[in-house]
Scaffold this active site. Sequence first.
Site, PDB file in Angstrom:
ATOM      1  N   ASP A   1       2.564 -19.778  52.534  1.00 30.98           N
ATOM      2  CA  ASP A   1       3.417 -18.524  52.569  1.00 30.98           C
ATOM      3  C   ASP A   1       4.904 -19.901  52.985  1.00 30.98           C
ATOM      4  OD1 ASP A   1       2.449 -20.298  54.889  1.00 30.98           O
ATOM      5  OD2 ASP A   1       1.637 -18.022  55.265  1.00 30.98           O
TER       6      ASP A   1
ATOM      7  N   TYR B   1     -10.034 -18.931  40.741  1.00 28.93           N
ATOM      8  CA  TYR B   1     -10.293 -18.282  39.421  1.00 28.93           C
ATOM      9  C   TYR B   1     -11.575 -18.743  38.424  1.00 28.93           C
ATOM     10  CZ  TYR B   1      -5.507 -17.224  40.056  1.00 28.93           C
ATOM     11  OH  TYR B   1      -4.395 -16.416  40.718  1.00 28.93           O
TER      12      TYR B   1
ATOM     13  N   LYS C   1      -3.555 -24.291  52.951  1.00 28.66           N
ATOM     14  CA  LYS C   1      -3.456 -23.165  53.809  1.00 28.66           C
ATOM     15  C   LYS C   1      -4.456 -23.489  54.577  1.00 28.66           C
ATOM     16  CE  LYS C   1      -2.370 -19.094  55.810  1.00 28.66           C
ATOM     17  NZ  LYS C   1      -1.321 -18.359  55.866  1.00 28.66           N
TER      18      LYS C   1
ATOM     19  N   ASP D   1       5.129 -18.156  39.014  1.00 22.08           N
ATOM     20  CA  ASP D   1       6.001 -17.379  38.287  1.00 22.08           C
ATOM     21  C   ASP D   1       7.331 -17.393  39.395  1.00 22.08           C
ATOM     22  OD1 ASP D   1       4.059 -16.990  36.954  1.00 22.08           O
ATOM     23  OD2 ASP D   1       3.944 -15.185  36.909  1.00 22.08           O
TER      24      ASP D   1
ATOM     25  N   ASP E   1      -0.856 -20.773  39.801  1.00 19.31           N
ATOM     26  CA  ASP E   1      -0.010 -19.895  39.593  1.00 19.31           C
ATOM     27  C   ASP E   1       0.774 -18.678  40.538  1.00 19.31           C
ATOM     28  OD1 ASP E   1       0.082 -17.830  37.530  1.00 19.31           O
ATOM     29  OD2 ASP E   1      -2.244 -16.568  38.393  1.00 19.31           O
TER      30      ASP E   1
END
Length: 362
Positions: free
Chosen positions: A223, A142, A191, A251, A247
């Site tokens: 994942d 980001y 990852k 959620d 992020d």
Amino acid sequence: MNKTIAVIRGDGIGPEIVNEAIKVLEVVAKKYGHSFSYVDADMGGCAIDKYGDPLPQSELDKCLAADSVLLGAVGGPKWDSVPGNMRPEKGLLRIRAGMGVYSNNRPAKIWPQLAAASPLKPEIVEKGIDFIIVRELIGGIYFGDHKTFDENGEKTSEDVMKYSESEIERIGRIGFETARKRRKKLCSVEKSNVLDTSRLWKSVMHRLAGEYPDVELSDMLVDNCAMQIVKNPAQFDVIVTENMFGDILSDEASMITGSIGMIPSSSLGATSNGLYEPIHGSAPDIAGQDTANPIGTILSAAMMLRFSFDMPKEADDIEEAVGKVLSEGYRTGDIIGGGEGLKLTKCSEMGSLIAEAVKNSR
Ligand code: NAD
């Protein structure tokens, strides 16, 4: 105690939910003899409309000068077509970077009263959902370079993801310290089968583990983590992860607890001046209807009292008041599903009920 709170109402449902949190803070102030003063700061779409900038320096300065910042949400379809570096969400990134708040703490806890609102099967929910996602907030993709250019005759875009050892170490330590105060289990999510930044992340986490022998460290690929959060959320105590993974996972984690409208967050850096906000967005689909759930924002205000103002009793009062009002069957539209005899409640009414419960608690 006298405290100054910078208040960013923002866009969409932002003003509605922040007003309810202030209603509750005012009852706390009266009950405990504190004085909170509020300084309005503009950020997001409303700041673009007013100043042509999602976070002018003057507004950031108000936040830096305050004892803490309470934020609603920013963004909306009105500003979807403005250039990327002028979007409302840029204000969010800028305030986080400007305040140096590198650690975002997002609890995913199911309130027993809301078990029926979770989309998970009852046998999964019954095992309990109570974990915290510690998300790195001012690094990673980001905050890397973003560009779009022509290559081989077609438009091509690139976003750079970058982490230094020291950036990973400071958030890693928050993860270990948070786990130390809870059930002492830390899951580092990355990852590392694909990304260099993740391999560095993993190696730093394992180096730090030597300093925290009382905390059990595990690794999980992002994942797999996304699957495990819905399959067996009870396994998690504290998850620590980089900005984008955090992020997305937070959620997902919010949904299994019933609604995104319930979840608060705190963002802290090296000082006690923190940024407190619900994890959801500006919900333009329900803005201006007085139907939003203000609880995530009210609980964010409770986190502010606990973490920035050292007012644990006052924070407990707010959290207990939320539990009481939920136990009495009051529900905003997003959490009404799945129960008998529940009372559909407006945003402003929910704030008043919680404020009243704080006032009347011992
Ligand atoms: P959103 O979180 O705003 O909404 C997703 C869904 O959840 C919607 O159906 C909405 O009605 C519902 N919802 C969210 N908060 C709720 C609440 N308190 N009570 C009841 N229902 C609630 O996400 P989105 O629709 O993807 O984004 C809308 C805008 O918000 C976009 O402009 C986005 O960029 C922005 N956004 C801002 C923030 C922030 O300010 N921190 C975070 C995420 C998204």
